[in-house]
Design a protein around this motif. Structure first.
Motif, short mmCIF file in Angstrom:
data_model
loop_
_atom_site.label_atom_id
_atom_site.label_comp_id
_atom_site.label_asym_id
_atom_site.label_seq_id
_atom_site.Cartn_x
_atom_site.Cartn_y
_atom_site.Cartn_z
N SER A 98 33.09 39.95 38.07
CA SER A 98 32.17 39.83 36.95
C SER A 98 30.77 39.49 37.45
CB SER A 98 32.65 38.74 35.98
OG SER A 98 31.72 38.58 34.93
N ARG A 99 29.76 40.21 36.94
CA ARG A 99 28.36 39.97 37.34
C ARG A 99 27.64 39.04 36.38
NH1 ARG A 99 27.77 41.47 42.57
NH2 ARG A 99 28.71 43.51 42.94
N SER A 108 37.90 30.30 49.37
CA SER A 108 36.61 30.37 50.05
C SER A 108 35.82 31.63 49.71
CB SER A 108 36.82 30.30 51.57
OG SER A 108 37.65 31.37 52.00
N SER A 109 36.35 32.47 48.81
CA SER A 109 35.70 33.74 48.51
C SER A 109 35.71 33.99 47.01
CB SER A 109 36.40 34.88 49.24
OG SER A 109 35.83 36.13 48.90
N LYS A 110 34.72 34.78 46.57
CA LYS A 110 34.64 35.15 45.17
C LYS A 110 35.28 36.50 44.89
CE LYS A 110 30.31 32.63 44.29
NZ LYS A 110 28.90 32.76 43.83
N VAL A 111 35.55 37.28 45.94
CA VAL A 111 36.11 38.61 45.77
C VAL A 111 37.31 38.79 46.69
CG1 VAL A 111 33.89 39.60 45.11
CG2 VAL A 111 34.57 39.61 47.50
N VAL A 139 36.27 43.61 44.00
CA VAL A 139 37.42 43.27 43.17
C VAL A 139 37.49 41.77 42.97
CG1 VAL A 139 39.92 43.37 42.98
CG2 VAL A 139 38.67 45.30 43.98
N GLY A 140 37.59 41.36 41.72
CA GLY A 140 37.68 39.94 41.42
C GLY A 140 39.07 39.49 41.01
N LEU A 141 39.94 40.44 40.62
CA LEU A 141 41.26 40.07 40.12
C LEU A 141 42.18 41.28 40.17
CD1 LEU A 141 42.94 37.78 38.69
CD2 LEU A 141 42.24 38.83 36.53
N ILE A 142 43.43 41.04 40.54
CA ILE A 142 44.48 42.06 40.48
C ILE A 142 45.59 41.53 39.58
CG2 ILE A 142 46.17 43.41 41.78
CD1 ILE A 142 44.46 43.03 44.25
#
Length: 632
Positions: A574-575, A533-536, A472-475
């Protein structure tokens, strides 16, 4: 970090209330076929350890061939909050409550609307007048009565000096839409007074699972609704949540058992004989774990408390194995924590640095513990979650010892089972995806088996993993606020902090994306981003955020008015590369720049050409065309 290090004492206040207050004889569902109850667990504050006295007598059990059970989700995190909670619904229509799951308590209670000495908790207080099915428990010879001799009362005092007292009532208790167990009538406490941790905690009250006639377990079992067993599964280090099952389940392959003698102690005890560190047994008299109350398993306690000699031996054995780490002071000066730095932040690699620990039971079976079962993490270091139990010779095992462990309290067969698994993901494996009210797929009846293939857990233990890892990248979620746009805008930053607090995330992760005025209401779209510190966003964090949103657990001050959750959405990570993500913007920006440059060049060319062209010469006396004055 505030922690409760109280000891289990024999002097804990004991009140025995008989439960002969439920009308009617036990009724069986669907010809006697009833499923077990599964409830989710939530985690509250660290200083909420409970040691409760309970009735020492045993109750006769009505055994059925097949039972339903209740699957209930667990919430919160052991070390962040200090306890796990589940959701219970009382009354008609149902009133919702977040209750601490406590195997050491024998009564379930919630704050009553008439309470004069109750704290501010997660949900509104129970209002008996709003429930069409509520009945007070009338005074009788088998209970303690109020001064007017009208209604039965209860009182509980705990070792950490907190207390709860109130009246007893009977009403419909529901276990959630995800439970296979139908709502049941049960007796519970309606609080009129609470002190200490019970007053200050965020959770509403206690769900008592101990042995006693007022226990929710004993009431359901005595009515023949469920079999005499329940199970708890707590999430691991840096994870929260888990699951609870009220009712019997089949023991999975590899589960180890210890005898639990209800005559030996009113608490849930096990026969602990030895502790091994790095494969070597501690040099202790085996009888050290059988003194006073013996070895007690208490879901309401956070850490592990050993008798003095056992603690010293355990501490020294662990320390002797950690030559490569630096011993440092703990974060709380009030406690002499034993902490170590230099082990890194990857929990899955802790077993490469810290030794494994084994608990050997009286029957010779052995439960292997990972480092997360005796350590807690603070500021990049790891501290021992095992302490000396003062001068009390009782061995007390709190929730830390069974993280990522399915614990089966098989009261019918007087035993407790342990099975290592990933408790944070267990809830998802108990249900059929897409069903509106899913029945338990793994705990359907007493002859079923748990459909979980083993895999590696975060700490290296074998467990089952959910199919497909969704990053998950965004809520995003939309809130309709009962406040005007002009009154809201000066407080938007404060509102973001309040939302972050109730969602238990960092305020910097919460951003307002769009604010629209709708008359006396304001529609706000919020976005929750990963930590810096994280992308997800971790899946367990996502589950916690969504559950808090959908269960209306974000509580706002009155000056913000009420709110309604319109919708929420979870967007995957997003990849695409940076260039792919911003390609459209780059193209548009390039076109805009090109058009602007061409326009500027064209304007410069025209103005320069005009400046160079000579004006038409006209003599002073040359005739000019007559011009008519335009009307004003």
């Amino acid at each position: 970090m505030a922690r409760e290090r109280d000891q289990l004492t024999a002097a804990a206040f004991l009140v025995l209330l008989l439960a002969g207050v439920i009308d009617g004889s036990p009724q069986l569902l669907d010809g006697g076929v009833n499923p077990p109850l599964v409830l989710p667990l939530l985690l509250p504050s660290v200083n909420s350890s409970r040691r409760h006295a309970a009735a020492s007598h045993l109750l006769r059990r009505r055994h059925l061939q097949s039972h339903p059970n209740a699957h209930m989700r667990l919430y919160d995190d052991l070390l962040t909050n200090g306890y796990y909670t589940t959701r219970l619904y009382i009354g008609t229509p149902p009133q919702e409550f977040a209750l601490i799951v406590d195997s050491g308590s024998t009564v379930t209670y919630v704050p009553c609307s008439s309470c004069d000495q109750c704290g501010n908790h997660q949900d509104p207080r129970f209002q008996p007048d709003l429930s069409s099915t509520y009945n007070p428990v009338k005074c009788h010879v088998a209970c303690t009565c109020d001064t007017e001799k009208n209604q039965c009362i209860y009182e509980r005092q705990y070792a950490e000096m907190s207390s709860s007292s109130g009246v007893l009532g009977e009403d419909i208790v529901s276990f959630g839409k995800e439970s296979a167990l139908m709502p049941q009538r049960a007796v519970f406490g309606c609080e009129n007074s609470e002190t200490g941790d019970l007053f200050s905690q965020h959770a509403d009250g206690i769900m008592g699972l101990g042995r006693g006639q007022l226990s929710i377990m004993d009431q359901l079992v005595d009515k023949g609704i469920i079999s005499d067993s329940f199970s708890l599964c707590y999430g691991g280090m840096n994870f929260g949540g888990g699951a609870m099952v009220l009712g019997g389940i089949s023991s999975p392959s590899g589960m180890v058992f210890s005898r639990s003698n209800p005559v030996r102690s009113p608490y849930y005890n096990i026969e602990l004989k030895e502790i091994h560190v790095a494969g070597k047994a501690l040099r202790l008299d085996p009888r050290i774990f059988d003194r006073k109350h013996g070895t007690v398993l208490d879901s309401g306690t956070t850490y592990v408390y050993l008798p003095e000699h056992a603690f010293v031996a355990f501490r020294d054995a662990i320390t002797s194995e950690l030559h490569s780490l630096k011993k440092i002071r703990g974060p709380d000066p009030n406690y002499k924590d034993i902490c170590f730095a230099g082990a890194g932040s990857d929990v899955s690699q802790l077993s490469k640095t810290f030794p494994n620990v084994d608990m050997v039971f009286g029957n010779g079976q052995k439960l292997s513990l990972s480092p997360e079962n005796y350590l807690f993490q603070v500021r990049g270091a790891y501290c021992l979650g095992v302490f000396q139990n003062g001068k009390d010779p009782t061995t007390l095992l709190g929730g830390i010892i069974v993280r990522n462990t399915l614990v089966m309290y098989d009261r019918q067969n007087e035993r407790i089972g342990f099975w290592k698994t990933n408790c944070s993901e267990l809830w998802g494996r108990l249900h059929i995806s897409g069903a509106p009210s899913p029945a338990p797929s793994s705990f359907s009846d007493t002859n079923s088996t748990i459909d979980m293939s083993p895999a590696l857990s975060p700490n290296g233990a074998q467990e089952s993993v959910l199919p497909g890892q969704y990053q998950v990248g965004l809520i995003t979620f939309d809130m309709s606020m009962n406040i005007t746009y002009l009154n809201l805008m000066p407080h938007i930053t404060e509102l973001a902090k309040l939302i972050a607090h109730d969602l238990e995330i960092d305020p910097h992760q919460v951003h307002s994306m769009n604010i629209t005025s709708e008359g006396n209401h304001t529609l706000i779209r919020w976005a929750i981003f990963p930590e810096e510190s994280s992308k997800v966003i971790a899946n367990t964090t996502v589950m916690g955020i969504i559950s808090r949103l959908t269960e209306h657990r974000v509580r706002l001050p009155e000056n913000f008015g009420g709110y309604q959750l319109v919708e929420w959405n979870v967007e995957p990570l997003s990849r695409r590369t940076w260039l792919q993500q911003h390609l459209v913007a780059i193209i548009v920006g390039t076109l805009v720049a090109a058009v602007s440059s061409f326009s500027a060049l064209l304007i410069w060319y025209i103005s320069r050409k005009r400046a160079r062209s000579p004006g038409t010469y006209m003599p002073v006396d040359a005739p000019v065309a007559e011009q008519e004055l335009q009307p004003l």
